[in-house]
Write a protein that holds these residues in place. Sequence first.
Motif, PDB file in Angstrom:
ATOM      1  N   GLN A   1     -11.870  -9.345  36.947  1.00 36.07           N
ATOM      2  CA  GLN A   1     -11.495  -8.388  38.000  1.00 36.07           C
ATOM      3  C   GLN A   1     -12.165  -7.023  37.916  1.00 36.07           C
ATOM      4  N   ASN A   2     -12.941  -6.790  36.857  1.00 37.92           N
ATOM      5  CA  ASN A   2     -13.547  -5.464  36.734  1.00 37.92           C
ATOM      6  C   ASN A   2     -14.858  -5.540  35.946  1.00 37.92           C
ATOM      7  N   GLN A   3     -15.907  -5.019  36.550  1.00 40.97           N
ATOM      8  CA  GLN A   3     -17.242  -5.096  35.946  1.00 40.97           C
ATOM      9  C   GLN A   3     -17.322  -4.325  34.633  1.00 40.97           C
ATOM     10  N   ALA A   4     -16.764  -3.101  34.624  1.00 40.93           N
ATOM     11  CA  ALA A   4     -16.849  -2.259  33.421  1.00 40.93           C
ATOM     12  C   ALA A   4     -16.118  -2.903  32.249  1.00 40.93           C
ATOM     13  N   SER A   5     -14.944  -3.476  32.520  1.00 43.59           N
ATOM     14  CA  SER A   5     -14.206  -4.107  31.417  1.00 43.59           C
ATOM     15  C   SER A   5     -14.918  -5.377  30.955  1.00 43.59           C
ATOM     16  N   MET A   6     -15.558  -6.087  31.891  1.00 42.23           N
ATOM     17  CA  MET A   6     -16.306  -7.284  31.499  1.00 42.23           C
ATOM     18  C   MET A   6     -17.452  -6.918  30.545  1.00 42.23           C
ATOM     19  N   GLU A   7     -18.128  -5.819  30.825  1.00 46.84           N
ATOM     20  CA  GLU A   7     -19.222  -5.377  29.948  1.00 46.84           C
ATOM     21  C   GLU A   7     -18.705  -5.048  28.546  1.00 46.84           C
ATOM     22  N   LEU A   8     -17.529  -4.430  28.477  1.00 49.78           N
ATOM     23  CA  LEU A   8     -16.933  -4.101  27.182  1.00 49.78           C
ATOM     24  C   LEU A   8     -16.550  -5.378  26.429  1.00 49.78           C
ATOM     25  N   VAL A   9     -16.001  -6.349  27.154  1.00 46.66           N
ATOM     26  CA  VAL A   9     -15.652  -7.643  26.537  1.00 46.66           C
ATOM     27  C   VAL A   9     -16.905  -8.268  25.917  1.00 46.66           C
ATOM     28  N   LYS A  10     -18.002  -8.236  26.659  1.00 38.72           N
ATOM     29  CA  LYS A  10     -19.267  -8.807  26.157  1.00 38.72           C
ATOM     30  C   LYS A  10     -19.725  -8.095  24.885  1.00 38.72           C
ATOM     31  N   LYS A  11     -19.633  -6.755  24.894  1.00 38.93           N
ATOM     32  CA  LYS A  11     -20.052  -5.969  23.716  1.00 38.93           C
ATOM     33  C   LYS A  11     -19.231  -6.338  22.486  1.00 38.93           C
ATOM     34  N   TYR A  12     -17.902  -6.425  22.669  1.00 41.40           N
ATOM     35  CA  TYR A  12     -17.032  -6.721  21.523  1.00 41.40           C
ATOM     36  C   TYR A  12     -17.185  -8.177  21.079  1.00 41.40           C
TER      37      TYR A  12
END
Length: 332
Positions: free
Chosen positions: A280-291
Amino acid sequence: MACFTRFAALLSFLALVPLCLSAKTMGGYLYPQFYDHSCPRVQEIVKSVVAKAVAREARTAASLLRLHFHDCFVKGCDASLLLDSTGSIVSEKMSNPNRNSARRFEVLDEIKSALEKECPHTVSCADILALAARDSTVLTGGPSWEVPLGRRDSREASLSGSNNNIPAPNNTFQTILTKFKLQGLDIVDLVALSGSHTIGNSRCTSFRQRLYNQTGNGKPDFTLDQSYAAQLRGRCPRSGGDQNLFFLDFVSPVHFDNSYFKNLLAYKGLLNSDQILVTQNQASMELVKKYAENNELFFEQFAKSMVKMGNVSPLTGSRGEIRKNCRKINSH
């Protein structure tokens, strides 16, 4: 020359100021050395009791971590969650997020009892919660951090605050982010702290709608991996089995690591509130990928976000009290 020396001394003092004031809160300061003189063994005692409790039941670590989170989101980190109902208090334990779910309060009773023997009327229940959350993280393989201390305990609870402020499994991403922002936490804190779901369990009742009727049309959640969904349906039927427990992170359920984020990228997040971090959110998806890619980065941010959450509106100075028993306010 004397002027210059005084000026140099002032500069060196100012250089230290940000370190000293890093945990400034409304009405006072929290700092890791708060009990160094009044109760020097506090951290050792908390850790010892938590370690024994986790050894007896691995699930305890996630339960204690969650109690700190559910406490801080209601009126700040003031141990209001630990109060039982009395004539004048309706306990937060009765709220939807906590009823039949928040647990292991007896571990905190045990810690409090040990600390009352060691240094009576000194260590707050709110600080015990913060230390127990850190120790639970470390004991399951997660990061450590210095816990700023000096919180005091609330003399009241808020059932409505508990019902309204704590993010729910079926909330939208925007609703959850708003609930975090109301506590002064941002999207980075939201994603990092959600990573605490790398340990612990959830009940069938918390995610059943994803398996059978996600949007009210009688169909399952299409963002849930279908083979994983079939597996879950085996023990989470359309009706009944509400209290059946499932690992939040089926890959390494009792080990604190970044596999939670890897599961989200494979569409195997158990709760809707987990999976929406990717859908539901691009910014949070990017953070998920980083972690998911970098466990060290996740650990570093989790520790920072836990300190930040622990600094949400604590009672300090002469506000609140130091409860003798975490379940009830002192009789004055």
